[in-house]
Structure formats: C-alpha cells, structure tokens
Write an enzyme that holds these catalytic residues in place. Structure first.
Site, PDB file in Angstrom:
ATOM      1  N   TYR A   1       1.885  -1.210  -8.247  1.00  0.00           N
ATOM      2  CA  TYR A   1       1.708  -2.474  -7.527  1.00  0.00           C
ATOM      3  C   TYR A   1       0.234  -2.850  -7.484  1.00  0.00           C
ATOM      4  CZ  TYR A   1       6.424  -2.320  -5.403  1.00  0.00           C
ATOM      5  OH  TYR A   1       7.770  -2.313  -5.177  1.00  0.00           O
TER       6      TYR A   1
ATOM      7  N   TYR B   1       8.740   4.087  -9.606  1.00  0.00           N
ATOM      8  CA  TYR B   1       7.478   4.680  -9.155  1.00  0.00           C
ATOM      9  C   TYR B   1       7.720   5.761  -8.105  1.00  0.00           C
ATOM     10  CZ  TYR B   1       7.837   1.438  -5.199  1.00  0.00           C
ATOM     11  OH  TYR B   1       8.268   0.747  -4.107  1.00  0.00           O
TER      12      TYR B   1
ATOM     13  N   ARG C   1      11.377   5.663  -6.541  1.00  0.00           N
ATOM     14  CA  ARG C   1      12.166   4.458  -6.265  1.00  0.00           C
ATOM     15  C   ARG C   1      12.771   3.939  -7.560  1.00  0.00           C
ATOM     16  NH1 ARG C   1      12.132   0.834  -2.664  1.00  0.00           N
ATOM     17  NH2 ARG C   1      14.333   1.095  -3.079  1.00  0.00           N
TER      18      ARG C   1
ATOM     19  N   HIS D   1      12.913  -2.092  -8.960  1.00  0.00           N
ATOM     20  CA  HIS D   1      13.445  -3.146  -8.098  1.00  0.00           C
ATOM     21  C   HIS D   1      12.466  -4.302  -7.992  1.00  0.00           C
ATOM     22  CE1 HIS D   1      11.028  -0.576  -5.445  1.00  0.00           C
ATOM     23  NE2 HIS D   1      10.724  -1.699  -4.812  1.00  0.00           N
TER      24      HIS D   1
ATOM     25  N   HIS E   1      11.448  -7.178  -5.043  1.00  0.00           N
ATOM     26  CA  HIS E   1      11.622  -7.598  -3.647  1.00  0.00           C
ATOM     27  C   HIS E   1      11.915  -9.098  -3.602  1.00  0.00           C
ATOM     28  CE1 HIS E   1       9.992  -3.873  -1.762  1.00  0.00           C
ATOM     29  NE2 HIS E   1       9.311  -3.790  -2.899  1.00  0.00           N
TER      30      HIS E   1
END
Lengths: 236, 195
Positions: A103, A142, A152, A155, A157
């Site tokens: 991110y 990640y 995770r 995905h 958000h």
C-alpha cells in the site's frame, strides 16, 4: 418504535467481537448496542450527484505518467438495495494495494516495492442503473501480523453511501478461488459461507476485453427501505 | 429501457468488512496530496447559525489512543433541516481521520432541533459513524450538546440508561470548544446504537 429499514439483513454482517481477528480484542464494544429508532437523522444522508468525478478517478492505471506494473483488470458491477432496486448516482470509493501487495500508506512496512505509477485510490458515481466501472491493477496478497504466516487474500476496499445514513457501508471485494480465504480471519469473520460468497467477485468473460484486461463483476447490495412502507395519509 | 432496471427481488445484504489501517490515501488523502471530497469543515464561513468546533480523542479498551480511525458526522443545519442536496456552503457531512494522538475534530454550525417519531422533538445532535482497524462493522453513535435544555426530553437519550447518557453529551470548555471522547470499549464505554 417504527423502523423504516428492516433489521433482518443486518445478520449478514460479522460480529465486531471476532477474536480470531486480534485487532478486535481491544476495540469491539463490550456493552450491547441500543436499538435506535429510524428518525430523519438516520433516513437521510448526503447526496453526491454533484461531486466531480474525473475519468482518471475511475481508471487507476492512468493516474501517473507511466503505466503501473501488474495485471490490468476491469472491476464493474451494480449497486442495488435489498429490494433489488438500483441505487443510482451514488458515490463508490475504492482503495487497494499494488500488484506486489504494497500500500502507498506511510505505515505499510511490507518489504515489497512501491510502484511510482500506481496510487491505488479511485472513485466513481453509479449511473442511472446503479452501475459502476473501474479499471485497475489486480492487487497482490500481503502479510500482516495477526498470527504467524498471516496473509490477506487479495482484495479491494469499497466505501459506499447509498441514500441514507443507514445504508452507509465499507467492505472488501475478493477474487474467486483465492487459496487464502480459509486462513483469513477478516473474511472468516462472516460465519455463513453463503454470505461470505457475496464478497467474492465473479470472473466475467463477456466483459473481459480482448488483448486488454480481464473483468470481474462485483454487485453490492445496500440496505433498502421496507418494501411496502406505510405512508402518511395524503390530502386530496 | 434496459432490462436491468426491472430486476426487483429480495437481495442479500453485502456484509461489512473493516476499513483496515491503510484507508487514508483513499478516503482522507490530504497528506498524500490527493483531492479530498470531504473534510472536517462541514459548514462554510457565513452559513447561518452558531459556529462550533467539536473535538475529542478515540480510545481503545486499554485506554490507548486510536490513531487509525475515521469519524464521519451527518447533521441538520441551524434550522433543523437536512441538506441532502448538498447546497453550497453546507453539506451536513464531515469526515476526519484521527491524528497520531487519536484526536478527531469538526468545524460546523450548531444543528437545530428536529422532528422525531410520533410528533416528538429531538434535541440538536450529530449522527456519528466510527470506522477503524479492528472494527468489522462501523459503530453508530450520536453527539449531543451539554447546554441544550431539550436533552431532558430527547426520545433517543431516553432510551439510554441514565448512567451512560454522559457518553453521548459533549461538554463545552472555557475556550468554547465542545469536547467528547469516544471510548470503544471498557470503562466509560461510549453508547453505540443498532439501527
């Protein structure tokens, strides 16, 4: 107390007290929630039809000078209410990791490369049929610190408003067949397997563009008013 | 006419998931140079009504500050009207990422009283959503104002056990700022609603 939005659908949500997801331990309220009547404060909400959304807000691959690295994808779908009615002109905000699972956020310490051509934030307004469409890069899985070897599933958000304060929701869209589903306490916080499936997008060959990008469909259902509301008597 | 518009059947609600720790560059991107659709400024200068600042700290069950929460408010204007159309100067909607010290704040106008159910009047209040890592579903609460006589007859405050009502009522400091901390869990836990 009259409730304008039925509560039944709320059973779909996970419990905030979901101890396998460690961050809930000190953050989930311990007292029972108090049932709130649906007054004007709850049944109204901000309307964003006037918000200026640029073409590059919907195409996360065109926000920088160059093209981002990764698998280009189209993510599209409809925003509906529980009665199956489209939710038009509503704001959809998304954010995600890049193709390496990193991110842009300053606190993300995953030792994977940032991509100077990818931020990972987008926004769109649904059209008159409740449809939205993004072009982006498929996010990577990640690691996180919830437990040993915790990863995770990939995905995106999603943040949505719908017509009222009550229809507001933030959720995550996943990709079909992810082998990490069974190990992820955030996905598994939804205890009903059929309800979990609502967060898994569907690969769509018909929307996939030849020699350009795979497409995934992700429909989102927001809370809807009671289908047959009792109305105030009208003056005739 | 598209056939899409005619689909009407019972649909299963999309379940909520956590906002996670990394939302800022998407939802509150000021520090990342992004354009912010919503901020802590809810009412433009010159909007009618008393200008107020409301602030507080978000705490977890250990009393540690929560520096990765997002607080949103929705409110009526000074006359008790909701501005759903988003007229210039007043959206009624604010969004704030908590600071490294767990602080949220909004600058707005004091809302007016507004109708409740069955002819009741609701005391002026802000409607609040709390999102954070570790919250799988947003928490809903309200912020009332300590100097409003109408609190005594507010139908929602009446639903709250008397000993917990204070968690919903902001106190005004000598500097004029309204303050209300949000405690997610434990001693002095904020009242959260289901609706």
């Amino acid at each position: 107390m009259s409730l304008i939005y039925p509560l039944d659908g709320l059973k779909a949500h996970p419990a905030n007290a979901s101890p396998e997801y460690k961050s809930t331990l000190k953050r989930a309220p311990s007292q029972p929630l108090i049932l709130l009547p649906h007054t004007l404060s709850e049944t109204t909400g901000p309307v964003f039809g006037h918000v200026a959304v640029a073409e590059t807000d919907m195409d996360l691959t065109r926000q920088h000078a160059g093209e981002p690295i990764g698998e280009r994808i189209i993510v599209t779908g409809r925003v509906l209410d529980e009665n199956g009615r489209p939710v038009p002109h509503t704001l959809v905000e998304i954010w995600q990791a890049n193709s390496t699972g990193r991110y842009v956020h300053v606190r993300d310490q995953h030792p994977a490369p940032l991509d100077p051509n990818f931020t990972g934030a987008g926004r769109a307004l649904t059209d008159a049929n409740g449809r939205y469409r993004f072009v982006t890069i498929k996010p990577g899985a990640y690691p996180w610190r919830n437990h040993y070897n915790a990863w995770r599933p990939a995905h995106i958000h999603f943040s949505l408003f719908g017509p009222s304060f009550l229809s507001r929701v933030i959720t995550q869209m996943y990709f079909p067949g992810d082998p990490l589903f069974q190990y992820d306490p955030i996905f598994q916080s939804i205890t009903d397997a059929k309800v979990r499936e609502r967060l898994v997008s569907r690969f769509d060959i018909d929307t996939t563009e030849d020699h350009w990008a795979l497409a995934y469909q992700f429909d989102i259902v927001l809370r809807g008013r009671e289908a047959t509301p009792t109305e105030e008597p009208h003056e005739h | 006419m598209s056939t899409e518009t005619r689909i009407e059947s019972k649909q299963g609600l999309t379940p909520s998931q956590t906002i996670g720790p990394f939302f800022a560059y998407g939802l509150t991107p000021r520090a990342y140079g992004g354009q912010e659709l919503f901020t802590e400024q809810v009412a433009a200068e010159g909007m009618s009504g008393e200008r107020i600042r409301i602030e507080g700290v978000v705490y977890d069950g250990d009393g540690a500050v929560v520096s990765d929460a997002m607080i949103e408010i929705w409110q009526a204007d000074a006359e008790g009207r909701f501005n759903a159309a988003g007229n210039a100067g007043f959206t009624g909607f604010g969004r704030c990422e908590t600071s490294a010290e767990g602080v949220y704040f909004f600058e707005t106008v004091r809302p007016g009283a507004l109708p409740g159910q069955n002819g009741a009047t609701q005391a002026p209040h802000l409607t609040v959503s709390v999102f954070a890592r570790g919250l799988l579903v947003r928490l809903m609460t309200r912020i009332y104002f300590s100097d409003e006589a109408a609190n005594a007859t507010d139908p929602v405050l009446a639903l709250v056990p008397a000993e917990r009502r204070g968690t919903l009522i902001a106190e005004r400091g000598a500097d004029g700022v309204f303050r209300l901390d949000i405690r997610l869990q434990g001693e002095g836990e904020t009242v959260f609603f289901e609706a």
